[in-house]
Design an enzyme around this catalytic site. Sequence first.
Site, PDB file in Angstrom:
ATOM      1  N   GLN A  85      17.577   5.354  10.469  1.00  0.00           N
ATOM      2  CA  GLN A  85      18.120   4.530   9.392  1.00  0.00           C
ATOM      3  C   GLN A  85      19.623   4.299   9.530  1.00  0.00           C
ATOM      4  OE1 GLN A  85      17.100   6.509   5.712  1.00  0.00           O
ATOM      5  NE2 GLN A  85      14.898   6.370   6.083  1.00  0.00           N
ATOM      6  N   HIS A 147      19.043   8.363   4.781  1.00  0.00           N
ATOM      7  CA  HIS A 147      19.628   8.280   3.435  1.00  0.00           C
ATOM      8  C   HIS A 147      21.145   8.251   3.455  1.00  0.00           C
ATOM      9  CE1 HIS A 147      15.763   9.965   1.321  1.00  0.00           C
ATOM     10  NE2 HIS A 147      15.492   9.071   2.263  1.00  0.00           N
ATOM     11  N   GLU A 239      14.376   3.155  -8.788  1.00  0.00           N
ATOM     12  CA  GLU A 239      15.047   2.940 -10.064  1.00  0.00           C
ATOM     13  C   GLU A 239      16.074   1.811 -10.008  1.00  0.00           C
ATOM     14  OE1 GLU A 239      15.027   7.607 -11.613  1.00  0.00           O
ATOM     15  OE2 GLU A 239      16.928   6.546 -11.321  1.00  0.00           O
ATOM     16  N   TYR A 249      22.190  10.623 -13.062  1.00  0.00           N
ATOM     17  CA  TYR A 249      21.002   9.775 -13.007  1.00  0.00           C
ATOM     18  C   TYR A 249      19.757  10.522 -12.512  1.00  0.00           C
ATOM     19  CZ  TYR A 249      24.035   6.186 -14.554  1.00  0.00           C
ATOM     20  OH  TYR A 249      24.919   5.472 -15.341  1.00  0.00           O
TER      21      TYR A 249
END
Length: 367
Positions: A85, A147, A239, A249
Site C-alpha cells: 500500500q 495503513h 466511517e 473517533y
Amino acid sequence: MMRHALMALLAAVFSAGAAQAAGYRVATVAAGLVHPWSLAFLPDGRLLVTERPGRLRVIEPGANGQPALRSAPVQGVPHVMAQGQAGLFDVLLHPQFVENRLLYLSFAHGTLAANHLRVVRARFDGTRLLDVTPVFTSQPAKQASQHFGGRLAWLPDGTLVLGMGDGNLERTDAQRLHTHLGKLLRINADGSVPRDNPFVATAGARPEIYSRGHRNPQGLVTVGGELYAHEHGSRGGDELNRISPGANYGWPITTGGIDYTYARITPYRSLPGVEPPLLEWTPSVAPAGLAWYDGALFPAWRGSLFVATLKERSVRRVPMSGGAAGVQEVLFQELGERLRDVRAGPDGALYLLTDSADGRVLRVRPK
C-alpha cells in the site's frame, strides 16, 4: 477468447447506456497511469496526477475530444518507498500557488522495517520540483507497508491537516498520544506546530495531533469551515466523520466492524467520550477520495459530499443539510472499476481516478 471479447463489448455497451440513462456521460481524459492516487488542478487548466510507484505527471486535457497530453515524470520528486500500500500519495497546491508556485506531496518514506509518512513542500516550475523541503515526518518509525493514510487538506486558517493510518500492526496506537499513528495531524504551512493544537500542552503527546482514534483515513475535505474525513474500517465499520479538534473517533475501542479473521475487535460500538460517525458503511465499501461538489453543471448534486470507493467500485453521493447526511446515491458502478479519488473540477465537472496498473483520469459531465 471470442466469448470474453463479446462479454467485454456487451459490458462496455451496457456501461455507456447506463451512464447516458443516468443523465451524465463519462469520458477518459488520460489513460496508462500506474495506480493513480490523487489529482490537483493547475490554474492553467492542466492536471497534476500522482502515481503510487512514485511518479508525478502533468496532464493536458485534449480539446474537442482529442487525446490528452501526458508529460514525462516531473523531475525532482523525492525517492518513495513503493511496496504494498506504500507509495506516492497526495498532491496539494498551496492556497497562494499562483504567487509562490508551492505544492505539497505526501508519501511513504524509509524501508519496510522502518518507515514513515512524509510530507514535503516544493516549488513547481512546470516540469521540475525545486527546493524540496520536508515539513513533516511521522514518528516513531513503523514496520510493514500498510495503513499510511496520506490525504492532505487545508483548513480556512491556512493550516494543513493530514491523515495518518494506524500502521495495522499495533492498532491500539491510534488511542495513544505518544505516536502519530492513527491520527489526524495539523501543522503550519512551513511544518511548524500551531500553538492552538489541542495536545500542545499535554505531557508526552505529539504536538501535531489534531484528533485520534482513526484506522486508515484516506479522505479529507473542508466545507464551510468544517473538516470532514472518512476512513477504512476492517470487515465493516468504514466511517464518515465530522472532525473536531481533540476529539476521539474510537478506533479500535469502538467500531461497527469485525476483524478480517471474523474475530471481534471490541464489544463496543459506542462509548462515552467517543464521537459517533456521521455515516457508517457495513459491509465495507473501502472509501478512498472525498470531495465536496457545489458546481454549476449538476444542480441536483450541489451541496453533496462524494466518496470514491475501492471495494464497492462506485462513488457515493452524500447530500448534506445542516451538517447531517441525507439519503445516499450510488453512482458509476457501471464502470466496474476501483475508484481511488474523486474531485470537483473548476469547470464544474466531476473527475475520477481508477485504481489499476492501467489507471485512467475520467471526467463526468451532463450528457
